[in-house]
Design an enzyme around this catalytic site. Structure first.
Site, mmCIF file in Angstrom:
data_model
loop_
_atom_site.group_PDB
_atom_site.id
_atom_site.type_symbol
_atom_site.label_atom_id
_atom_site.label_comp_id
_atom_site.label_asym_id
_atom_site.label_seq_id
_atom_site.Cartn_x
_atom_site.Cartn_y
_atom_site.Cartn_z
ATOM 1 N N GLU A 69 0.822 -1.214 0.000
ATOM 2 C CA GLU A 69 0.000 0.000 0.000
ATOM 3 C C GLU A 69 0.857 1.266 0.000
ATOM 4 O O GLU A 69 0.870 2.041 0.962
ATOM 5 C CB GLU A 69 -0.973 -0.033 1.180
ATOM 6 C CG GLU A 69 -1.912 -1.234 1.093
ATOM 7 C CD GLU A 69 -3.017 -1.249 2.129
ATOM 8 O OE1 GLU A 69 -2.914 -0.517 3.131
ATOM 9 O OE2 GLU A 69 -3.987 -2.008 1.927
ATOM 10 N N GLU A 82 -4.813 -8.790 -1.517
ATOM 11 C CA GLU A 82 -5.318 -8.547 -0.157
ATOM 12 C C GLU A 82 -6.723 -7.977 -0.159
ATOM 13 O O GLU A 82 -7.043 -7.076 -0.943
ATOM 14 C CB GLU A 82 -4.407 -7.562 0.595
ATOM 15 C CG GLU A 82 -4.887 -7.294 2.026
ATOM 16 C CD GLU A 82 -4.148 -6.161 2.712
ATOM 17 O OE1 GLU A 82 -2.906 -6.128 2.619
ATOM 18 O OE2 GLU A 82 -4.808 -5.297 3.325
#
Length: 689
Positions: free
Chosen positions: A442, A537
């Site tokens: 991220e 994810e």
């Protein structure tokens, strides 16, 4: 002494044969065949068996089991309930021996060929690479001479040294594991189906289960029955053209949880509802696997279970059996994620100090829990693929000197590239192969603990000028995935892929879905179809709703991700405790694991992510290919998201969700046949034939 010299000569010539092996259509055996024949024992048995085989009438289209004494010992016709099954096992045989008698097999044009060979090669110290090369030549020959045959390459079985009838074998367990890895790779590269028998025969000490053997090497009747039962459960022994369709279902009200339903059958009669037609001739991407992230916290709670309970859970999650989940892909954190008890990296030094030579690098923080759990998983499923991701670089490399936020200093790009190299090498030294890495978890979310901001321009520079060249210089084949963040910014990976020099080092792009549409993956694919996509994810929340989460995740991930070119579907955390920990200060406090493990009783609760992934992982083997599935004849109220696959064994798997508000009745169509079924609102079913 002469025998020893002969063996040494055989090894030398065998090594040379790696570059001089005959082609698949060349009937000549390698020049070292006679030397290896000198290692063959029981020549009278071999001669009598071959004479018997050659005297049998040639009947095509049957199932053949081919191998050594382990194959010979099975009464396959009786075990399978099929009197036409042929046993082509010869005691003490090796890969060279199989090749020398292969013509008897290929002239019979078997429908399915099950091969198990290699333990005698290993016991005679034939090099691993030579065994793999001979195996490849064997498979290539079958494919050339009997192209319609489905080839099943079975793993070499574990050994049990506590029963010492065959002492020359019992120190070879590590080599068995190594050769199985090579055989698995060969099967994937040649299009054969790899059948991992290891998990069904191994005990908790990674030895051949003593209840299944009388001598630590061969199987008893119970062992053979378990073997055949496994082959049938995996439908490797399903008859070609079978009309039966197996069904597993999960409902939003939990009345069925990945539960087997009555078997259906294809026919010519259909209902009036819409039809989902599966077209095996139209293919898309090859699937790499399905699973979760094994966070440090997951490893912590699993490793604190009593040994028997821990072993049972890992078997349930990672073995390839229709009663197990069959997880085939895991994501790991390089250093801590936010689901570790505290943040750390593998090169932490006191504040104010730096370590450009990485002298302080160590993976010791992973030795207490993560590495032991990983090793047990690999013992159960040696072929599982591992993706590793950092949440942050070491603090001394960053411009804010903290675990949270900040960016990598350009002056430390080279050192950070070596940090990845050292990590991959250190894990390899532990027997753990990292298949791929993403550069940063991220990268546009610098508020997590730990975390690090990395723009697309920074990531492109880091990959192009440092990480890619460093992995190449170290001789590492580890794949690099870009991005690893939400689908609302597809321009991030597109910017990097537009840099041709950076793109050279990149295998593909990874995505989450906390923002943006899943169709963004197709946007990236369409601009760069020569690079892969991975979904890595998505979390389910502790305050979520089972029915709602099941519906959303199946629609967007189980169906949506593969239909938009993803090769993986990974949910977030594998396991946590009843307080949704461990987690860092500032880490996720509501992340629900696929399983919850009670810290006091070690009781296991299976949560919604367990069933979401299970509808794929239990049935869709790595190497499966997505095939076309099209809904036809529906009305405006029809909502049946679906995705289909063809497995390496030739089975078809279809996953269907009823995304409507009422029960929907529909047909599944395949090869001109149809079968009718109904799904309640919010229910998901996996169909296998």
């Amino acid at each position: 002494m002469r025998q020893l010299m002969c063996l040494r000569s055989a090894r030398v010539i065998a090594a040379a044969s790696l570059v001089t092996l005959p082609s698949a259509v060349d009937a000549q055996l390698p020049t070292n065949q006679r030397l290896y024949d000198t290692l063959t024992t029981m020549p009278d048995l071999r001669a009598s068996r071959i004479a018997k085989f050659e005297a049998e009438p040639v009947v095509t289209g049957r199932v053949i089991f081919l191998g050594n004494s382990i194959t010979q010992g099975g009464d396959w016709a009786k075990l399978t309930g099929d009197s036409t099954v042929i046993n082509r096992g010869i005691g003490a045989d090796i890969t060279f021996g199989l090749r020398s008698r292969l013509a008897d097999v290929t002239k019979r044009k078997p429908s399915r060929l099950f091969i198990l060979i290699g333990i005698n090669d290993i016991s005679k110290d034939i090099p691993d690479a030579v065994i793999a090369a001979q195996y490849r030549a064997l498979v290539d020959s079958v494919k050339s001479q009997s192209p319609q045959t489905k080839i099943f390459v079975q793993s070499i079985l574990p050994l049990n040294p506590t029963v010492k009838n065959f002492p020359q074998h019992y120190d070879k367990q590590e080599r068995v594991v190594a050769v199985n890895v090579l055989i698995r790779r060969m099967a994937r590269e040649t299009g054969a189906t790899y059948v991992d028998l290891w998990p069904i025969f191994v005990d908790r000490q990674n030895r051949l289960d003593a209840s299944l053997t009388g001598d630590g090497l061969h199987l008893n009747q119970q062992g053979y029955e378990r073997w055949v039962r496994f082959l049938k459960q995996r439908r490797y022994l399903a008859s070609a053209g079978s009309d039966s369709v197996a069904v597993w279902m999960t409902t939003g009200d939990k009345s069925a949880l990945l539960a087997r339903q009555p078997t259906l059958a294809f026919g010519s009669v259909a209902n009036a509802g819409p039809t989902i037609t599966v077209d095996g001739a139209t293919t898309y991407q090859t699937m790499a696997g399905f699973g979760y992230t094994l966070t440090g916290g997951s490893a912590y709670v699993i490793n604190r279970m009593p040994a028997a309970a821990r072993d049972a859970l890992l078997r349930e999650l990672f073995t390839r059996d229709v009663s197990s989940l069959g997880v085939s892909y895991l994501r790991l954190s390089i250093g801590a994620s936010d689901l570790d008890a505290a943040p750390f990296t593998y090169d932490d030094v006191p504040a104010g100090q730096t370590d450009p030579a990485l002298a302080a690098f160590t993976i010791d923080a992973a030795r207490a829990d993560l590495i032991p759990v990983l090793k047990r998983i690999l013992a159960l499923n040696p072929g599982i693929e591992l993706l590793a991701t950092p949440w942050t670089a070491p603090r001394w490399m960053k411009d804010n000197g903290a675990y949270v936020g900040g960016s990598l200093r350009p002056a430390n790009y080279a050192a950070y590239a070596q940090y990845f190299v050292k990590y991959i090498q250190a894990m390899k030294a532990e027997g753990i192969t990292i298949t791929a890495i993403t550069v940063q978890n991220e990268p546009l979310h610098p508020g997590n603990n730990p975390s690090m901001l990395m723009t697309a321009a920074q990531q492109a520079t880091f990959i192009r000028d440092h990480l890619g060249p460093a992995l190449k210089a170290a001789g590492l084949g580890t794949k690099i995935f870009l991005y690893d963040h939400n689908a609302d910014h597809p321009e991030y990976p597109l910017e990097i892929l537009s840099d041709s020099a950076a793109k050279t080092f990149v295998d593909g792009s990874a995505f989450h879905l906390y923002g943006g549409p899943i169709e963004a993956l197709t946007t990236v694919h369409d601009k760069h179809p020569d690079r892969n996509l991975y979904f890595t994810e998505q979390y389910t929340a502790s305050n979520g709703n089972f029915a709602g989460d099941l519906r959303w995740h199946v629609k967007n991930l189980v169906v949506g991700a593969p239909r938009n070119w993803s090769r993986t579907v990974l949910e977030w955390n594998l396991a946590n405790d009843e307080r949704f920990g461990p987690h860092t200060d500032g880490g996720c406090t509501t992340c629900l694991g696929a399983v919850t493990i009670d810290s006091s009783s070690a009781a296991v609760t299976r949560n919604v992510a367990y069933y979401i992934v299970g509808h794929l992982s239990r049935f869709v083997d790595p190497g499966s290919v997505r095939v076309a599935s099209t809904l036809e004849g529906g009305s405006k109220t029809t909502s049946l998201p679906n995705v289909a696959f063809r497995t390496p064994a030739g089975r078809y798997v279809l996953v269907v969700l009823n995304d409507g508000n009422t029960t929907q009745t529909f047909n599944v169509g395949f090869a001109g046949r149809r079968v009718a079924h109904s799904l309640g609102a919010g229910s998901v079913a996996t169909y296998v034939w």
